[in-house]
Motif scaffolding. Structure first.
Motif, PDB file in Angstrom:
ATOM      1  N   HIS A  67       0.811  -1.210   0.000  1.00 52.04           N
ATOM      2  CA  HIS A  67       0.000   0.000   0.000  1.00 52.04           C
ATOM      3  C   HIS A  67       0.848   1.264   0.000  1.00 52.04           C
ATOM      4  N   HIS A  78      -5.186   1.267 -14.028  1.00 50.44           N
ATOM      5  CA  HIS A  78      -5.830   1.315 -12.714  1.00 50.44           C
ATOM      6  C   HIS A  78      -7.343   1.163 -12.859  1.00 50.44           C
ATOM      7  N   PRO A  79      -7.958   0.493 -11.881  1.00 47.65           N
ATOM      8  CA  PRO A  79      -9.405   0.257 -11.987  1.00 47.65           C
ATOM      9  C   PRO A  79     -10.218   1.467 -11.530  1.00 47.65           C
ATOM     10  N   LYS A  91     -10.411  10.079  -7.879  1.00 48.43           N
ATOM     11  CA  LYS A  91      -9.883  10.861  -6.764  1.00 48.43           C
ATOM     12  C   LYS A  91      -8.372  10.671  -6.727  1.00 48.43           C
ATOM     13  N   LYS A 121      -1.556   9.042  -4.561  1.00 51.51           N
ATOM     14  CA  LYS A 121      -0.153   9.500  -4.627  1.00 51.51           C
ATOM     15  C   LYS A 121       0.555   9.146  -5.939  1.00 51.51           C
ATOM     16  N   MET A 159      -0.122   7.221  -9.951  1.00 53.87           N
ATOM     17  CA  MET A 159      -0.574   7.571 -11.302  1.00 53.87           C
ATOM     18  C   MET A 159      -1.711   8.602 -11.274  1.00 53.87           C
ATOM     19  N   THR A 160      -2.626   8.452 -10.332  1.00 52.66           N
ATOM     20  CA  THR A 160      -3.777   9.367 -10.286  1.00 52.66           C
ATOM     21  C   THR A 160      -3.317  10.786  -9.947  1.00 52.66           C
ATOM     22  N   THR A 207     -19.236   6.485  -7.287  1.00 50.02           N
ATOM     23  CA  THR A 207     -19.079   5.980  -8.657  1.00 50.02           C
ATOM     24  C   THR A 207     -19.423   4.491  -8.740  1.00 50.02           C
TER      25      THR A 207
HETATM   26  C1  LIG Z   1     -12.848  -2.163  -8.439  1.00 55.54           C
HETATM   27  C2  LIG Z   1     -12.267  -0.812  -8.110  1.00 55.54           C
HETATM   28  C3  LIG Z   1     -12.929   0.328  -8.530  1.00 55.54           C
HETATM   29  C4  LIG Z   1     -12.390   1.574  -8.247  1.00 55.54           C
HETATM   30  N1  LIG Z   1     -13.055   2.693  -8.650  1.00 55.54           N
HETATM   31  C5  LIG Z   1     -12.561   3.899  -8.357  1.00 55.54           C
HETATM   32  C6  LIG Z   1     -13.230   5.090  -8.774  1.00 55.54           C
HETATM   33  O1  LIG Z   1     -14.280   5.057  -9.403  1.00 55.54           O
HETATM   34  N2  LIG Z   1     -12.667   6.279  -8.461  1.00 55.54           N
HETATM   35  C7  LIG Z   1     -11.503   6.364  -7.752  1.00 55.54           C
HETATM   36  O2  LIG Z   1     -11.035   7.479  -7.504  1.00 55.54           O
HETATM   37  N3  LIG Z   1     -10.839   5.262  -7.342  1.00 55.54           N
HETATM   38  C8  LIG Z   1     -11.330   4.036  -7.637  1.00 55.54           C
HETATM   39  N4  LIG Z   1     -10.658   2.926  -7.236  1.00 55.54           N
HETATM   40  C9  LIG Z   1      -9.402   3.082  -6.527  1.00 55.54           C
HETATM   41  C10 LIG Z   1      -8.310   3.415  -7.526  1.00 55.54           C
HETATM   42  O3  LIG Z   1      -8.117   2.331  -8.419  1.00 55.54           O
HETATM   43  C11 LIG Z   1      -6.987   3.709  -6.820  1.00 55.54           C
HETATM   44  O4  LIG Z   1      -7.188   4.792  -5.979  1.00 55.54           O
HETATM   45  C12 LIG Z   1      -5.946   4.083  -7.817  1.00 55.54           C
HETATM   46  O5  LIG Z   1      -5.576   2.935  -8.535  1.00 55.54           O
HETATM   47  C13 LIG Z   1      -4.763   4.670  -7.102  1.00 55.54           C
HETATM   48  O6  LIG Z   1      -3.740   4.888  -8.064  1.00 55.54           O
HETATM   49  P1  LIG Z   1      -2.350   5.566  -7.609  1.00 55.54           P
HETATM   50  O7  LIG Z   1      -1.281   5.121  -8.545  1.00 55.54           O
HETATM   51  O8  LIG Z   1      -2.528   7.048  -7.519  1.00 55.54           O
HETATM   52  O9  LIG Z   1      -2.199   4.871  -6.207  1.00 55.54           O
HETATM   53  P2  LIG Z   1      -1.152   5.081  -5.040  1.00 55.54           P
HETATM   54  O10 LIG Z   1      -1.194   6.457  -4.485  1.00 55.54           O
HETATM   55  O11 LIG Z   1       0.149   4.546  -5.496  1.00 55.54           O
HETATM   56  O12 LIG Z   1      -1.823   4.104  -3.990  1.00 55.54           O
HETATM   57  C14 LIG Z   1      -3.023   4.509  -3.300  1.00 55.54           C
HETATM   58  C15 LIG Z   1      -3.821   3.296  -2.877  1.00 55.54           C
HETATM   59  O13 LIG Z   1      -4.437   2.693  -4.019  1.00 55.54           O
HETATM   60  C16 LIG Z   1      -4.069   1.318  -4.120  1.00 55.54           C
HETATM   61  N5  LIG Z   1      -3.837   1.060  -5.533  1.00 55.54           N
HETATM   62  C17 LIG Z   1      -2.940   1.641  -6.327  1.00 55.54           C
HETATM   63  N6  LIG Z   1      -3.008   1.161  -7.565  1.00 55.54           N
HETATM   64  C18 LIG Z   1      -3.977   0.237  -7.545  1.00 55.54           C
HETATM   65  C19 LIG Z   1      -4.502  -0.649  -8.517  1.00 55.54           C
HETATM   66  N7  LIG Z   1      -4.051  -0.717  -9.765  1.00 55.54           N
HETATM   67  N8  LIG Z   1      -5.488  -1.477  -8.133  1.00 55.54           N
HETATM   68  C20 LIG Z   1      -5.959  -1.463  -6.882  1.00 55.54           C
HETATM   69  N9  LIG Z   1      -5.499  -0.654  -5.919  1.00 55.54           N
HETATM   70  C21 LIG Z   1      -4.518   0.174  -6.248  1.00 55.54           C
HETATM   71  C22 LIG Z   1      -2.796   1.184  -3.313  1.00 55.54           C
HETATM   72  O14 LIG Z   1      -2.659  -0.099  -2.760  1.00 55.54           O
HETATM   73  C23 LIG Z   1      -2.970   2.214  -2.228  1.00 55.54           C
HETATM   74  O15 LIG Z   1      -3.700   1.710  -1.154  1.00 55.54           O
HETATM   75  C24 LIG Z   1     -11.181   1.677  -7.523  1.00 55.54           C
HETATM   76  C25 LIG Z   1     -10.532   0.524  -7.116  1.00 55.54           C
HETATM   77  C26 LIG Z   1     -11.057  -0.706  -7.398  1.00 55.54           C
HETATM   78  C27 LIG Z   1     -10.335  -1.918  -6.944  1.00 55.54           C
END
Ligand SMILES: Cc1cc2nc3c(=O)[nH]c(=O)nc-3n(C[C@H](O)[C@H](O)[C@H](O)COP(=O)(O)OP(=O)(O)OC[C@H]3O[C@@H](n4cnc5c(N)ncnc54)[C@H](O)[C@@H]3O)c2cc1C
Length: 674
Positions: free
Chosen positions: A356, A457-458, A475, A478, A480-481, A528
């Protein structure tokens, strides 16, 4: 077949010329170098030979030839003879995967007829055969145990697939089967709550160290079944025999067989572990298991595989401790050592806290290390006839990757998305080239190469229009988003030309239209994950009755949305829900946000949301709301998607109510993490 192999082997034995290694280490086992014997690595191993390819059965010939020479010239010790015979039988019988008296009798006959210079008594041959039989029996039993583990999971899949099929044919019947009020108590006590305490999604901490989250009880029970199978596999059915001439003591036999068994169970875990990890997962299609649950199975079977691999490596290191310097030079051993080390590293980097905190690091290392691990395992087992398990695992992996590519191609390569910053989120509007079969609960994986080249990312599909257009609300976190948000901000708040790929859709849909009362609870961007359901439910709630589908009764639907800031209410289009008689209550939970009354009123007017449904008094009272919905006459579905604390609160309240409630109650939780 067996006889043909035997004849071939004997031909080998008699035609091969002795090529004795210069070091002259002779203990009765095949003495062969890797290069000279095409993959026959075994050096002087006292516990049996690893030289297994049918082509290298010539090693048996070396062994016999060597003994021929020795026996002709030197002392004719029983011990050497015994070991020679034991090894010859071992090798000869390898190919048949089955040993019986016929094998050694045939060899014995041949030896007598051709007057091999060995003083082989029937008793000696029989004892040697006994040892070989025990070896193969253990191999066979170990495979059966590994199959047992697979059958256990297959049985779970079969039950879930059956339930899914019933839901598919008649969802009311499915609901009656799974959510019958008779099952409320067991669900409330046994399957739904967290295994211990009240935290399911909220992780457990020890000081600054995050251990991870606990599973719900139902999942723990499933894993306990798996654990029992593992324990039984390691503790029972060893072919111990006091007459075993290769391994004279019980402890020597048990140790060697444990090592073999652990190796077999480890390698036969590979397909399971990989199968559970795939996005495009036949198990998920058959059962509607969530990706979250499949990940639980992926992690725990990977741990089972790791434990097995460590036992296997530990035992063989122990058995070869006396000739360890030679042993560790063998490629066979080096591959094994690399595989176990890499697997350990994979598990270490997958720890909750590391995963995480450094998700991207985890994601990249996982991919690369697992590939290298598979290559190492392949090299290690290629002489042992277990490569099929590696190929099956790679097949599952390749299928998943291929499906991802096909899905991307189907949606359209290089889609252009409209990206806007919307009150703390990035709103993305996309139009796929072909229909994506978007339903409530659907999510897609978004590749934005500008923000992360090799990442996807999902994100849940928030709103979907019939013309293949849909919106995502992201949202920033830290990784990719965050980069995506920065990029869109730099280019101006409205940026239209960002090219993306879409891999989807994934996810399962809860049959909410089958319930009389539906309570939808979202936290922040969790809206969402649930908005699609509200759009579906609109069809059953129109105050005028015009849009209510004739075959369905009108439903009571309430939508509770807790947001951090009142500005977040622009993330989802609430007005159409209100127009269709859905009761909406919005809670702004950050008290500091409550100061600027004029701004709030202006925003509410702009979004068409009446001010009286926006509450600035903190969090919603989930306990009393859920309890009243659960106790209301008729069937009820509770849907939730929010931060871990909110999801946990809803789960615990529903579980508690189930213990006393006589209604049909379903609980559907979407979570944005795994
Ligand atoms: C089924 C599902 C639906 C989602 N829908 C939404 C949505 O509609 N809107 C939204 O804002 N977010 C959603 N999310 C969450 C979103 O995927 C993560 O916030 C995003 O991937 C974070 O990317 P980051 O690189 O900025 O993450 P980081 O800042 O690197 O990590 C933040 C958190 O997100 C988790 N995370 C990072 N990448 C992934 C990944 N590929 N899969 C699962 N978890 C991850 C990490 O473990 C950590 O806890 C969803 C997640 C899932 C599993």
């Amino acid at each position: 077949m067996k006889n043909i192999l035997l004849v071939l082997t004997l031909a080998f034995v008699h035609q091969a010329q002795a090529v004795v290694d210069a070091t002259g280490m002779v203990t009765g086992c095949f003495y062969a170098s890797d290069a000279a014997n095409d993959g026959c690595y075994n050096v002087n191993e006292p516990y049996g030979c690893s030289c297994t390819k049918p082509e290298v059965l010539g090693s048996a010939a070396l062994c016999v030839e060597k003994y021929k020479d020795q026996l002709a010239t030197n002392d004719n010790s029983d011990a050497q003879l015994q070991e020679a015979w034991s090894n010859v039988l071992h090798m000869i019988c390898f190919d048949s995967d089955h040993v019986d008296a016929g094998n050694y009798q045939a060899v014995l006959k041949q030896a007598q007829e051709e007057q091999w210079p060995m003083d082989v008594t029937e008793q000696l041959a029989e004892e040697a055969s006994l040892a070989a039989v025990a070896f193969w029996k253990n191999q066979h039993t170990s495979k059966m145990f590994a199959w047992g583990i697979m059958i256990y999971f297959a049985a779970l899949v079969a039950v879930s697939a059956f339930v899914r099929a019933v839901f598919f044919v008649n969802s009311r019947l499915g609901r009656a089967l799974v959510y019958s009020p008779y099952l409320n108590k067991p669900r409330g006590y046994v399957s739904m709550p967290p295994t211990i305490g009240s935290k399911r999604a909220i992780p457990w901490n020890i000081g600054p160290f995050t251990l991870g989250s606990v599973l719900q009880r139902g999942q723990t029970i499933i894993l306990l079944g798996y654990l029992v199978l593992i324990i039984v596999s390691y503790t029972t059915a060893y072919p111990l025999n006091s007459d075993n001439m290769r391994l004279p003591t019980n402890s020597a036999q048990w140790t060697k067989y444990l090592g073999d068994r652990a190796g077999i169970i480890a390698v036969m875990h590979l397909p399971l572990v990989v199968l559970f990890s795939g996005r495009n997962n036949i198990l998920s299609w058959a059962t509607s298991w969530s990706f979250d649950f499949l990940n639980v199975l992926h992690r725990w079977t990977a741990r089972g595989m790791w434990v097995s691999a460590v036992i296997h490596a530990g035992v063989f290191t122990h058995l070869n401790r006396e000739n360890y310097p030679d042993y560790q030079k063998m490629p066979f051993f080096m591959y094994a050592l690399s595989a176990v080390s890499i697997l350990s590293a994979v598990l270490f980097f997958s720890m909750y806290s590391l995963r995480h905190a450094f998700y991207e690091f985890f994601s990249y290392t996982h991919f690369v290390l697992v590939l290298v691990f598979l290559v190492m395992v392949h090299q290690h087992v290629k002489e042992l006839r277990f490569t099929n398990w590696v190929y099956v695992a790679v097949g599952f992996w390749a299928f998943d990757r291929l499906m991802r590519v096909l899905r991307i191609l189907w949606a359209g390569v290089w889609l252009t998305g409209k990206f806007t910053i919307d009150n703390g989120a990035v709103k993305v509007t996309l139009r796929s080239n072909r229909p994506l079969n978007l339903k409530p609960g659907s999510y897609v994986f978004l590749h934005v190469p500008r923000a992360g080249l090799f990442q996807s990312h999902p994100f849940s599909v928030c709103e979907a229009k019939p013309n293949n257009t849909f919106t995502l609300v992201i949202k920033p976190m830290k990784g990719m988003t965050n980069r995506l948000e920065q990029y869109v901000r730099r280019r101006g708040e409205l940026f239209q030309d960002l090219r993306v790929w879409i891999d989807g859709t994934y996810g399962h849909t809860a049959p909410v239209e089958d319930y009389d009362n539906v309570l939808v609870i979202a936290g922040g961007v969790g809206v969402t994950g649930l908005y699609g359901y509200l759009e579906t439910l609109k069809l059953f709630t129109s105050p005028t009755g015009e849009l209510v589908q004739s075959s369905q009764r009108r439903k009571n639907v309430q939508f509770i949305w807790a947001v951090h800031s009142h500005k977040n209410i622009t993330w989802a289009n609430i007005e159409p829900l209100l127009n269709h008689g859905i009761e909406v209550q919005i809670y702004v939970t950050n008290v500091a946000e409550n100061s600027n009354i004029n701004e709030k009123q202006a925003l509410a007017r702009a979004t068409g949301i009446p001010e009286d449904i926006i509450h600035y008094s903190g969090r919603p009272d989930l306990d009393s709301t859920i309890s009243s919905w659960v106790q209301a006459p008729g069937s009820a579905a509770i849907l939730t998607c929010g931060p871990p604390a909110m999801n946990d609160a809803c789960r615990n309240i529903v579980a508690r109510n189930l213990r006393t409630c006589k209604n049909t109650i379903s609980y559907y939780e979407e979570s944005f993490a795994w």
